[in-house]
Motif scaffolding. Structure first.
Motif, PDB file in Angstrom:
ATOM      1  N   LYS A  91       0.830  -1.206   0.000  1.00  0.00           N
ATOM      2  CA  LYS A  91       0.000   0.000   0.000  1.00  0.00           C
ATOM      3  C   LYS A  91       0.862   1.252   0.000  1.00  0.00           C
ATOM      4  CE  LYS A  91      -4.101  -1.719   2.419  1.00  0.00           C
ATOM      5  NZ  LYS A  91      -4.970  -1.472   3.579  1.00  0.00           N
ATOM      6  N   GLU A 135      -7.663  -0.050   0.334  1.00  0.00           N
ATOM      7  CA  GLU A 135      -8.006  -1.442   0.656  1.00  0.00           C
ATOM      8  C   GLU A 135      -7.561  -2.258  -0.542  1.00  0.00           C
ATOM      9  OE1 GLU A 135      -8.817  -3.836   3.290  1.00  0.00           O
ATOM     10  OE2 GLU A 135     -10.279  -2.253   3.705  1.00  0.00           O
ATOM     11  N   ILE A 154      -7.520  -5.953  -2.552  1.00  0.00           N
ATOM     12  CA  ILE A 154      -8.354  -7.147  -2.673  1.00  0.00           C
ATOM     13  C   ILE A 154      -7.723  -8.098  -3.688  1.00  0.00           C
ATOM     14  CG2 ILE A 154     -10.628  -8.024  -3.354  1.00  0.00           C
ATOM     15  CD1 ILE A 154     -11.754  -5.241  -2.572  1.00  0.00           C
ATOM     16  N   GLN A 168     -10.981 -11.387  -1.597  1.00  0.00           N
ATOM     17  CA  GLN A 168     -10.650 -11.300  -0.181  1.00  0.00           C
ATOM     18  C   GLN A 168      -9.902 -10.002   0.122  1.00  0.00           C
ATOM     19  OE1 GLN A 168      -8.074 -14.461   1.126  1.00  0.00           O
ATOM     20  NE2 GLN A 168      -8.624 -14.178   3.255  1.00  0.00           N
ATOM     21  N   LYS A 169     -10.415  -9.230   1.089  1.00  0.00           N
ATOM     22  CA  LYS A 169      -9.716  -8.024   1.528  1.00  0.00           C
ATOM     23  C   LYS A 169      -8.449  -8.449   2.261  1.00  0.00           C
ATOM     24  CE  LYS A 169     -13.208  -6.149   3.746  1.00  0.00           C
ATOM     25  NZ  LYS A 169     -14.000  -5.186   4.519  1.00  0.00           N
ATOM     26  N   SER A 214      -5.572  -7.633   4.922  1.00  0.00           N
ATOM     27  CA  SER A 214      -5.406  -6.861   6.151  1.00  0.00           C
ATOM     28  C   SER A 214      -4.015  -6.239   6.253  1.00  0.00           C
ATOM     29  CB  SER A 214      -5.651  -7.791   7.342  1.00  0.00           C
ATOM     30  OG  SER A 214      -5.334  -7.157   8.536  1.00  0.00           O
ATOM     31  N   TYR A 261      -1.943 -14.456   1.486  1.00  0.00           N
ATOM     32  CA  TYR A 261      -3.184 -14.384   0.706  1.00  0.00           C
ATOM     33  C   TYR A 261      -3.067 -15.146  -0.621  1.00  0.00           C
ATOM     34  CZ  TYR A 261      -4.643 -10.988   4.129  1.00  0.00           C
ATOM     35  OH  TYR A 261      -4.986 -10.377   5.311  1.00  0.00           O
ATOM     36  N   LYS A 287     -11.022   2.655   0.930  1.00  0.00           N
ATOM     37  CA  LYS A 287     -11.665   1.924   2.023  1.00  0.00           C
ATOM     38  C   LYS A 287     -13.069   2.455   2.314  1.00  0.00           C
ATOM     39  CE  LYS A 287      -8.860   0.521   5.111  1.00  0.00           C
ATOM     40  NZ  LYS A 287      -7.925   0.347   6.217  1.00  0.00           N
ATOM     41  N   LEU A 303     -15.897   0.855   0.357  1.00  0.00           N
ATOM     42  CA  LEU A 303     -16.322  -0.466   0.837  1.00  0.00           C
ATOM     43  C   LEU A 303     -17.149  -0.366   2.106  1.00  0.00           C
ATOM     44  CD1 LEU A 303     -13.120  -2.625   0.302  1.00  0.00           C
ATOM     45  CD2 LEU A 303     -15.169  -2.520  -1.115  1.00  0.00           C
TER      46      LEU A 303
END
Length: 155
Positions: free
Chosen positions: A77, A107, A109, A113-114, A116, A125, A139, A142
């Motif tokens: 991020k 966020e 994905i 699946q988001k 974390s 993931y 974010k 969502l």
């Protein structure tokens, strides 16, 4: 360019923090069909060779960033943020959300699946090296949830 054709919003190289020219997109994202693996005499797009870059879709634009499977979601991020993903914000006054103000507003994905920020890695993931089908979204979008079933959104 054809009039009235609905096109995406281009592509952005987060490592260089600059636009990927439209004429270079197919080359950069390795989407040029060749006869390396033809199907019944038809050229096909060969398997990818670049496994250092990930591609995120955000507000109609593709963002390319270098990332390792061992990187944390937070680190990815931050790389997207420092690379210019905030350019996906709509202009002030045309937003229905606050917009991307820092990397924590993103966020990520993968496979529905988001991911974390709690120091989980991309490996956790199951994001493969060189993946080109990830989503980056504000974010707040969502958190709004699904529109009401009677909303015009569904028409």
């Amino acid at each position: 360019m054809a009039e009235g054709v609905a096109l995406g919003k281009g592509a952005w190289d987060c490592d260089a923090n600059k636009l990927i020219p439209p004429e270079k997109e197919a080359e950069v994202f390795e989407e040029i069909a060749t006869m390396e693996f033809p199907f019944e005499g038809i050229p096909t797009v060969p398997p990818r060779k670049d496994m250092q870059h990930l591609t995120f879709f955000c507000s109609g634009c593709r963002y390319r960033v270098t990332a390792e499977p061992t990187w944390s979601v937070a680190k990815v991020k931050q790389a997207l943020w420092s690379g210019g993903i905030s350019r996906s914000n709509k202009p002030e006054g045309k937003r229905t959300t606050p917009g991307l103000r820092d990397w924590m507003d993103l966020e990520l994905i993968y496979a529905g699946q988001k991911m974390s920020d709690n120091e989980q890695t991309l490996d956790h993931y199951h994001v493969p090296p060189g993946c080109q089908c990830l989503i980056a979204i504000e974010k707040a979008k969502l958190e709004r949830g699904t529109p009401d079933p009677d909303s015009a959104y569904w028409n």
